[in-house]
Write a protein that holds these residues in place. Structure first.
Motif, PDB file in Angstrom:
ATOM      1  N   GLU A 291       0.829  -1.206   0.000  1.00  0.00           N
ATOM      2  CA  GLU A 291       0.000   0.000   0.000  1.00  0.00           C
ATOM      3  C   GLU A 291       0.859   1.250   0.000  1.00  0.00           C
ATOM      4  N   SER A 292       1.931   1.253   0.794  1.00  0.00           N
ATOM      5  CA  SER A 292       2.854   2.379   0.899  1.00  0.00           C
ATOM      6  C   SER A 292       4.143   1.884   1.525  1.00  0.00           C
ATOM      7  N   VAL A 293       5.172   2.711   1.478  1.00  0.00           N
ATOM      8  CA  VAL A 293       6.448   2.342   2.091  1.00  0.00           C
ATOM      9  C   VAL A 293       6.276   2.167   3.595  1.00  0.00           C
ATOM     10  N   ASP A 294       5.579   3.103   4.225  1.00  0.00           N
ATOM     11  CA  ASP A 294       5.406   3.031   5.679  1.00  0.00           C
ATOM     12  C   ASP A 294       4.643   1.769   6.098  1.00  0.00           C
ATOM     13  N   GLU A 308      14.504 -10.063   3.526  1.00  0.00           N
ATOM     14  CA  GLU A 308      15.376  -8.951   3.143  1.00  0.00           C
ATOM     15  C   GLU A 308      14.741  -8.196   1.980  1.00  0.00           C
ATOM     16  N   VAL A 309      14.546  -6.900   2.164  1.00  0.00           N
ATOM     17  CA  VAL A 309      13.969  -6.070   1.113  1.00  0.00           C
ATOM     18  C   VAL A 309      15.047  -5.730   0.090  1.00  0.00           C
ATOM     19  N   LEU A 310      14.773  -6.020  -1.172  1.00  0.00           N
ATOM     20  CA  LEU A 310      15.690  -5.682  -2.259  1.00  0.00           C
ATOM     21  C   LEU A 310      15.288  -4.380  -2.955  1.00  0.00           C
ATOM     22  N   GLY A 311      14.047  -4.069  -2.966  1.00  0.00           N
ATOM     23  CA  GLY A 311      13.573  -2.851  -3.601  1.00  0.00           C
ATOM     24  C   GLY A 311      12.100  -2.664  -3.309  1.00  0.00           C
ATOM     25  N   PRO A 312      11.620  -1.432  -3.513  1.00  0.00           N
ATOM     26  CA  PRO A 312      12.306  -0.262  -4.051  1.00  0.00           C
ATOM     27  C   PRO A 312      13.306   0.324  -3.054  1.00  0.00           C
ATOM     28  N   PRO A 313      14.215   1.201  -3.532  1.00  0.00           N
ATOM     29  CA  PRO A 313      15.280   1.720  -2.652  1.00  0.00           C
ATOM     30  C   PRO A 313      14.758   2.410  -1.410  1.00  0.00           C
ATOM     31  N   GLU A 314      13.662   3.164  -1.532  1.00  0.00           N
ATOM     32  CA  GLU A 314      13.160   3.888  -0.361  1.00  0.00           C
ATOM     33  C   GLU A 314      12.633   2.938   0.711  1.00  0.00           C
TER      34      GLU A 314
END
Length: 341
Positions: A291-294, A308-314
Motif C-alpha cells: 500500500e505504501s512504504v510506511d 530482506e527487502v531488495l527494492g524499491p530503494p526507499e
C-alpha cells in the motif's frame, strides 16, 4: 444436519414446484439415495408429497400445503436466512422475528428431528468479529436494513475520510453486508443518472453513517444486480486500489512459512505466484503488492532477518533505518548498525 436438509427440501418444493430427485440431490449436494430416504421421512411425517415416476416425473407438494406448513408471516419468511446468525439478526432489528420463525419451523418438525435440531443449535455458535477488532457501533443499522427490505430511498449523512468529512446524499439501499464483524451498506446514487451502472454504486461503512432517514419514494434494483457478486468484485477492486505499489524481497524458508501464517491472503497468493527458484540457502525472491512504504515497513519488520527487502530503494532504506533504531534501543554498538546496509 438432516433436519436442516429436510427443511431445505420443503422450501425447494415450495419455490420450484415439481422437482426431480436429481435436481434436489444436485442442489443440496447429496446422493439420490439420500434424497429418496429424505422424501420417505417427509411423507411419514405427514407432509403431503406427490411423486410422479418416469422421465418427466418428480416430486411436488399438494396444493395448499404451503400455508398449513409453517404459518410464517412475511417478515418471518424474509428472516429465514438469518436463523443461524442470531447476533446479526439482533443487529438488524430482527431478533424477535427470527426467533418466531425458528419456533414455527421447529414445531413443524417431527419429535425426532426437532430434538436433533435442538442439539445442533446447542453445539454450534457463530462469532463473526475478529479476535482483536473493535466492535462497530451501528446505531442506524436497523433503519438502513428496514430501507433495504422495503426498497425505500434513503437520505444519509455520512462521515468520510476525505474533505469535506460530513456529506449528505440520497441513496437507493440495495443491500447490507457483514464482513468480519463490520456492517457495510451497498447503495446506488439516487440523484445520479445511470444509477444501475457499476460506477454509480457505492459502499458505505454503516458505523460511519451519522443519520439515516427513509423517504416516501421507493426504487427498483438495477436489472441483473446480485449483492454477493458485487461484493466479490468490490473486494477485488478494493485490493487493486489499495495495493498500488510492489516490493521485491528475498525470503528464507522459515520466512515463507511465517508469511503464510501472518499476511493477508492477497499477499500470500502474490508471494507464491512470483517466487523464484530457491538459491543455495533455500531463499527465494518474491514480489509483494504494498500500500505504501510506511505500511510495508510495519508489515515486514516483524520478520527480522528472515525477509530482506531488495527494492524499491526507499523501502530498503526505511527498513535499514528501522533496524538501526532497534539495534540502538537494544544496546548494540553504533558500528554494528553498518551491518544493516
Amino acid at each position: 444436519m438432516r433436519a436442516s436438509r429436510l427443511v431445505s427440501i420443503l422450501l425447494l418444493l415450495q419455490t420450484r414446484g415439481r422437482v426431480t430427485a436429481r435436481e434436489i440431490a444436485d442442489t443440496l449436494e447429496v446422493s439420490i439415495r439420500t434424497v429418496y430416504r429424505d422424501m420417505e421421512s417427509l411423507s411419514a411425517a405427514g407432509v403431503p408429497l406427490y411423486a410422479d415416476p418416469g422421465h418427466r416425473g418428480g416430486y411436488e407438494l399438494l396444493d395448499g400445503f404451503r400455508t398449513r406448513l409453517t404459518g410464517l408471516t412475511t417478515g418471518e419468511a424474509e428472516s429465514l436466512f438469518l436463523t443461524g446468525l442470531p447476533t446479526a439478526a439482533a443487529d438488524l432489528g430482527l431478533g424477535s422475528v427470527v426467533t418466531a420463525a425458528q419456533l414455527k419451523l421447529m414445531a413443524a418438525l417431527p419429535p425426532e428431528l426437532r430434538d436433533r435440531a435442538g442439539r445442533i443449535a446447542e453445539c454450534f455458535h457463530l462469532d463473526a468479529p475478529s479476535w482483536y477488532g473493535a466492535e462497530d457501533h451501528t446505531p442506524h443499522l436497523a433503519e438502513v436494513a428496514d430501507a433495504v427490505w422495503n426498497r425505500r430511498r434513503t437520505r444519509i449523512r455520512y462521515l468520510r475520510w476525505a474533505e469535506p468529512h460530513e456529506n449528505t446524499r440520497v441513496v437507493d439501499p440495495y443491500g447490507v453486508v457483514l464482513k468480519a464483524g463490520a456492517w457495510y451498506l451497498v447503495a446506488g446514487h439516487a440523484e445520479a443518472e445511470g444509477v444501475g451502472d457499476r460506477a454509480r454504486i457505492r459502499t458505505y461503512r454503516v458505523s460511519r453513517i451519522l443519520d439515516a432517514q427513509s423517504l416516501a419514494e421507493t426504487f427498483e434494483r438495477p436489472a441483473g444486480f446480485a449483492l454477493a457478486t458485487y461484493w466479490e468484485d468490490y473486494l477485488d477492486r478494493f485490493d487493486d486500489r489499495r495495493l498500488r505499489a510492489s516490493a521485491t524481497v528475498r525470503v528464507s524458508p522459515v520466512g515463507m512459512r511465517r508469511l503464510v501464517e501472518a499476511l493477508e491472503p492477497v499477499l500470500v497468493r502474490a508471494a507464491h505466484a512470483s517466487a523464484t527458484r530457491p538459491d543455495v540457502d533455500g531463499r527465494v525472491e518474491v514480489v509483494l503488492p504494498i500500500e505504501s512504504v510506511d505500511s510495508a515497513i510495519t508489515t515486514l519488520l516483524p520478520f527480522g532477518g528472515e525477509v530482506e527487502v531488495l527494492g524499491p530503494p526507499e523501502l530498503r532504506a526505511g527498513m535499514r533505518a528501522a533496524a538501526v533504531a532497534l539495534a540502538r534501543v537494544y544496546g548494540c554498538a553504533d558500528t554494528d548498525a553498518d551491518r544493516y546496509g
